[in-house]
Design a protein around this motif. Structure first.
Motif, mmCIF file in Angstrom:
data_model
loop_
_atom_site.group_PDB
_atom_site.id
_atom_site.type_symbol
_atom_site.label_atom_id
_atom_site.label_comp_id
_atom_site.label_asym_id
_atom_site.label_seq_id
_atom_site.Cartn_x
_atom_site.Cartn_y
_atom_site.Cartn_z
ATOM 1 N N CYS A 473 -23.819 -14.192 3.120
ATOM 2 C CA CYS A 473 -24.830 -15.055 3.741
ATOM 3 C C CYS A 473 -25.363 -14.336 4.991
ATOM 4 C CB CYS A 473 -24.233 -16.404 4.140
ATOM 5 S SG CYS A 473 -23.642 -17.405 2.758
ATOM 6 N N ASP A 521 -24.184 -13.024 8.437
ATOM 7 C CA ASP A 521 -23.669 -14.280 8.974
ATOM 8 C C ASP A 521 -22.225 -14.488 8.531
ATOM 9 O OD1 ASP A 521 -23.766 -16.506 10.463
ATOM 10 O OD2 ASP A 521 -25.175 -17.628 9.215
ATOM 11 N N SER A 522 -21.977 -14.319 7.246
ATOM 12 C CA SER A 522 -20.604 -14.481 6.735
ATOM 13 C C SER A 522 -20.463 -13.779 5.399
ATOM 14 C CB SER A 522 -20.249 -15.972 6.569
ATOM 15 O OG SER A 522 -21.067 -16.575 5.576
ATOM 16 N N LEU A 524 -17.882 -14.200 2.018
ATOM 17 C CA LEU A 524 -16.886 -15.122 1.446
ATOM 18 C C LEU A 524 -16.349 -14.557 0.141
ATOM 19 C CD1 LEU A 524 -19.563 -16.997 2.519
ATOM 20 C CD2 LEU A 524 -17.774 -18.738 2.303
ATOM 21 N N TRP A 547 -24.671 -21.771 -1.384
ATOM 22 C CA TRP A 547 -23.782 -20.959 -0.559
ATOM 23 C C TRP A 547 -23.964 -21.285 0.918
ATOM 24 C CZ3 TRP A 547 -19.682 -18.422 -2.123
ATOM 25 C CH2 TRP A 547 -19.590 -18.040 -3.452
ATOM 26 N N ARG A 548 -25.184 -21.574 1.312
ATOM 27 C CA ARG A 548 -25.398 -21.967 2.700
ATOM 28 C C ARG A 548 -24.718 -23.295 3.000
ATOM 29 N NH1 ARG A 548 -26.873 -17.926 5.852
ATOM 30 N NH2 ARG A 548 -27.220 -19.571 7.398
ATOM 31 N N GLN A 551 -21.073 -22.531 3.566
ATOM 32 C CA GLN A 551 -20.841 -21.919 4.866
ATOM 33 C C GLN A 551 -20.936 -22.945 6.001
ATOM 34 O OE1 GLN A 551 -22.653 -17.993 6.625
ATOM 35 N NE2 GLN A 551 -23.982 -19.705 7.267
ATOM 36 N N ASP A 552 -21.940 -23.825 5.920
ATOM 37 C CA ASP A 552 -22.089 -24.845 6.961
ATOM 38 C C ASP A 552 -20.917 -25.818 6.970
ATOM 39 O OD1 ASP A 552 -24.459 -23.645 7.559
ATOM 40 O OD2 ASP A 552 -25.698 -25.103 6.448
ATOM 41 N N MET A 555 -17.741 -23.505 8.651
ATOM 42 C CA MET A 555 -17.805 -22.996 10.012
ATOM 43 C C MET A 555 -17.207 -23.938 11.061
ATOM 44 S SD MET A 555 -18.635 -19.964 10.111
ATOM 45 C CE MET A 555 -19.285 -18.709 9.031
ATOM 46 N N VAL A 586 -12.750 -15.696 4.616
ATOM 47 C CA VAL A 586 -14.073 -15.706 5.242
ATOM 48 C C VAL A 586 -14.101 -14.657 6.360
ATOM 49 C CG1 VAL A 586 -15.817 -17.086 6.424
ATOM 50 C CG2 VAL A 586 -14.290 -18.176 4.734
ATOM 51 N N TYR A 588 -16.623 -13.668 9.401
ATOM 52 C CA TYR A 588 -17.769 -14.249 10.098
ATOM 53 C C TYR A 588 -17.919 -13.623 11.489
ATOM 54 C CZ TYR A 588 -14.194 -17.161 12.362
ATOM 55 O OH TYR A 588 -13.095 -17.598 13.063
#
Length: 588
Positions: A473, A521-522, A524, A547-548, A551-552, A555, A586, A588
Motif C-alpha cells: 500500500c 505506506d505499508s 502486508l 487492501w486500504r 490497512q486502515d 493501523m 506488517v 509500516y
C-alpha cells in the motif's frame, strides 16, 4: 303310571323348552329375556323330577322280581305308582299353567314342522334339544334329558309346580327403547351409534423465530385454537434465566442466555367460556464461538511451538515491523499444533528489512517443523545474498535514474530470493532424511519479502509459493498484490515448497516480483487463514480499496504500546467456516 306315560311327559317338557328358547334368545328386552329364561329353568327342573320318578319306579319293579311275593312290596310299588301318577299330573298342570306358555307355543308352532311334532315320541329326547353351542343353557338340558341317576338310597324330590313371584307375573318390565316389530333375529341395527363427545378445543402457540445468545431478540408470539380461531394471550410464564420476557404480543430480550426453555401460555377465546393453556419451546441458540474448545498442544512433542506468538521490532530505514500468529480454532479444538510460522528482522548493515511467512500443511504431521525451517533458513540466506549483491545492484539502478526495476535489480532478487527458497527446501530435505521421514510430512508454503529505502523510492522484492497474500500500500492511496496465490481445483488446495518450484530459473523468476514506490505506506504478508476470510474472491484480492480498508483497520491497533496483544486479539476475528491458523506481518 306306565313307562310310555312318563316318556311322553319328558317329551312334552322338552318340546316346550325347545319352543321357548328361541324366544328368549331373539328377544331384545332384558326383562323379557330374564322371565323366559326363568320359565325354561323351571321346565328343566320338571324334566329332572320326571326322570327321577321313572328311575325309582324301575328300581322297585326289579326288587319285586327277586323277593318273595309278599303284600308289603306290592303295596309299596302301588304307592310309588300312585305317587308317580300324581307327579306327572302336577307336572302337566304346571306346563299348562305356566304364564306365557300359550303365547310362546302359538308363536313358535308355525316354525315347527308337523313331522317333528308327530314323531316326537319316537325320536330320542336328545334330538329335540337345540345344539349346545347355540346357548349356554343347552348343555344342562341335554344332561337332564339323557342322564339316569343311580340309586343312592335317597328319595328323589317330589315334583312340584315352579313358583313364580306374583310381582314377576304382573309387573311390566322396563324397556330402554321401543322394540321394532319388523326386526328379525340376527338383523343388523339400522340406527347409528351415538357419536362421541366433541373434543375440547386445543391451544396452539407459535413463536416467530429463535433467539441467539448474547444478541438482542424480538419475535412475535401468536396463539390460536386448533380450529383456527384467534386467541388473546393473557399471560406468558417464561423462565427468568432465559433473559427473555413477554411484551405486547412479542418475546423480547437484550442478551438472552443459550438454552431451551419451556414457556406456559394462557389465552382467552371469545367462543370459549374458560381460559386455554398450552406450552411452547423457546430456543436460544448458542454463540458458535463458545462451543469451540481450546486444548493446549503437547509441549513435549517434537517441533512444538507456542500456540500464540507475536513480535514487534524496529526495522531498517526508520520502519517498524510487527507480526502475530495464532493457532486456528480447528487445531485448538483437538489440541493440535500451530502449523504457521513467521520471522522478521533488519539486516545487519541496517539497509534491508526481511520478512518470511510460512503455512504448514494441516494434513502433514511435521509441517510445523517445515514452516519453521523454511522461515529461518530463507531469512538467513536472503540476508546473506542481499549483503553481498545489494550495494552494487542498487548503485547501478540509482545511477540509471530509472523509475522501473532494472535488469540488475531483477538479477539481484533472483539470486537472493531464489537462493533463499532453494536453501530452505534443502534444509527441509535434510531434516526429513535425518529422521527417516517422508519429505511430504514437512510440507509448507513460503512467502518471502525484502524492503529497502533509497532516495529514489522504496524498493520491494518478493518470492511467493503457495496460498496466502503479499500486498503493498502506498501513501498515494494505491495498493497492489505482489504475486499470485497457488490455488488448487478445490477449496483448501494449494502448492507447497518443493523441487518443482525451484527446479529452473524460469520457474523461480515467475515467482519473483519487484516493485518501486515513491512512498511506501505499508507492506502486508499473511497466510490463507487471514486472506481467505477477508478476501472472499479473486476480485477482492486484487481490489486496492479492500487492501486500504484492511490497512486502515490495522493501523490504530499496531501503533500503540500494546500493539502485539491487540494484533493477536484482532486475529481471533470470527468468520463462519474459517478456522485455520492465522499469521500476519506488517511493515509500516
Amino acid at each position: 303310571m306306565s313307562t310310555s306315560n312318563e316318556d311322553q311327559l319328558v317329551q312334552e317338557i322338552l318340546l316346550e323348552i325347545y319352543k321357548r328358547l328361541p324366544d328368549a334368545q331373539a328377544c331384545s328386552d332384558a326383562g323379557i329375556q330374564t322371565r323366559l329364561r326363568s320359565q325354561t329353568q323351571d321346565l328343566i327342573a320338571l324334566a329332572r323330577s320326571a326322570a327321577s320318578c321313572h328311575a325309582r319306579q324301575n328300581d322297585i319293579a326289579e326288587g319285586e322280581c327277586t323277593e318273595d311275593n309278599t303284600e308289603q312290596p306290592a303295596q309299596s310299588a302301588h304307592g310309588q305308582t300312585d305317587q308317580s301318577d300324581q307327579a306327572v299330573t302336577e307336572a302337566r298342570a304346571g306346563i299348562q299353567a305356566e304364564p306365557g306358555v300359550a303365547d310362546s307355543s302359538e308363536h313358535r308352532q308355525e316354525q315347527i314342522r308337523p313331522s317333528t311334532v308327530a314323531n316326537a315320541s319316537e325320536e330320542p329326547a336328545e334330538s329335540l334339544i337345540p345344539d349346545r353351542a347355540a346357548h349356554p343353557d343347552n348343555h344342562q338340558l341335554k344332561q337332564a334329558a339323557s342322564s339316569t341317576p343311580q340309586d343312592s338310597g335317597e328319595h328323589p324330590p317330589e315334583l312340584s309346580e315352579p313358583t313364580i313371584a306374583p310381582s314377576d307375573r304382573n309387573a311390566a318390565p322396563e324397556r330402554s327403547a321401543t322394540i321394532d316389530p319388523h326386526r328379525k333375529p340376527g338383523a343388523i341395527p339400522t340406527a347409528s351409534l351415538p357419536s362421541a363427545e366433541p373434543a375440547l378445543p386445543r391451544l396452539i402457540v407459535t413463536i416467530a423465530a429463535n433467539a441467539n445468545a448474547g444478541k438482542p431478540y424480538q419475535a412475535a408470539i401468536e396463539a390460536r385454537t386448533d380450529s383456527g380461531h384467534p386467541v388473546r394471550i393473557l399471560h406468558c410464564d417464561i423462565p427468568t434465566q432465559s433473559g427473555v420476557r413477554y411484551e405486547d404480543g412479542a418475546l423480547v430480550g437484550s442478551t438472552p442466555e443459550a438454552g431451551e426453555y419451556r414457556i406456559q401460555v394462557t389465552g382467552a377465546c371469545e367462543d370459549i367460556e374458560y381460559p386455554l393453556t398450552a406450552s411452547a419451546d423457546l430456543i436460544v441458540n448458542h454463540d458458535p464461538k463458545t462451543l469451540w474448545k481450546d486444548i493446549p498442544s503437547d509441549p513435549c512433542a517434537p517441533g512444538w511451538k507456542l500456540d500464540e506468538r507475536a513480535f514487534a521490532t524496529s526495522g531498517a530505514g526508520g520502519r517498524r515491523l510487527i507480526g502475530a500468529s495464532i493457532r486456528g480454532r480447528s487445531h485448538a479444538h483437538t489440541g493440535g499444533f500451530r502449523e504457521d510460522d513467521f520471522l522478521l528482522q533488519a539486516s545487519t548493515d541496517g539497509r534491508w528489512n526481511i520478512i518470511a511467512v510460512a503455512d504448514g500443511a494441516g494434513s502433514a504431521s511435521r509441517s510445523r517443523i517445515g514452516s519453521r525451517i523454511a522461515t529461518e533458513v530463507a531469512v538467513q540466506q536472503a540476508q546473506a545474498q542481499l549483503l553481498s549483491l545489494g550495494p552494487a545492484a542498487i548503485d547501478e539502478w540509482r545511477v540509471s535514474g530509472d523509475k522501473e526495476p532494472t535488469r540488475a535489480l531483477r538479477v539481484m532478487f533472483y539470486q537472493a530470493l531464489g537462493t533463499a527458497a532453494l536453501e530452505a527446501l534443502k534444509a527441509i530435505e535434510e531434516q526429513a532424511r535425518y529422521h527417516d521421514a517422508d519429505i511430504r510430512e514437512y510440507a509448507t508454503t513460503l512467502l518471502l519479502a525484502t524492503h529497502t529505502h533509497t532516495e529514489i523510492g522504496d524498493l520491494v522484492g518478493t518470492f511467493w509459493v503457495g496460498d496466502g497474500a503479499i500486498a503493498l500500500c502506498d501513501q498515494a492511496g494505491g495498493a497492489r498484490l505482489l504475486g499470485q496465490p497457488d490455488s488448487g481445483a478445490f477449496s483448501g488446495q494449494t502448492r507447497f515448497l518443493d523441487r518443482s518450484a525451484v527446479d529452473s530459473g524460469q520457474e523461480i523468476m515467475s515467482r519473483i516480483h519487484c516493485a518501486i514506490t515513491p512512498a511506501l505506506d505499508s507492506l502486508l504478508l499473511m497466510t490463507d487463514g487471514v486472506s481467505d476470510p477477508l478476501f472472499e474472491s479473486d476480485n477482492e484480492l486484487h481490489s486496492p480499496a479492500r487492501w486500504r480498508e484492511l490497512q486502515d483497520q490495522l493501523m490504530p491497533l499496531i501503533q500503540t504500546d500494546t500493539a502485539t496483544e491487540k494484533l493477536v486479539s484482532w486475529l481471533k476475528f470470527w468468520r463462519k467456516g474459517h478456522h485455520d491458523d492465522r499469521t500476519i506481518v506488517v511493515l509500516y
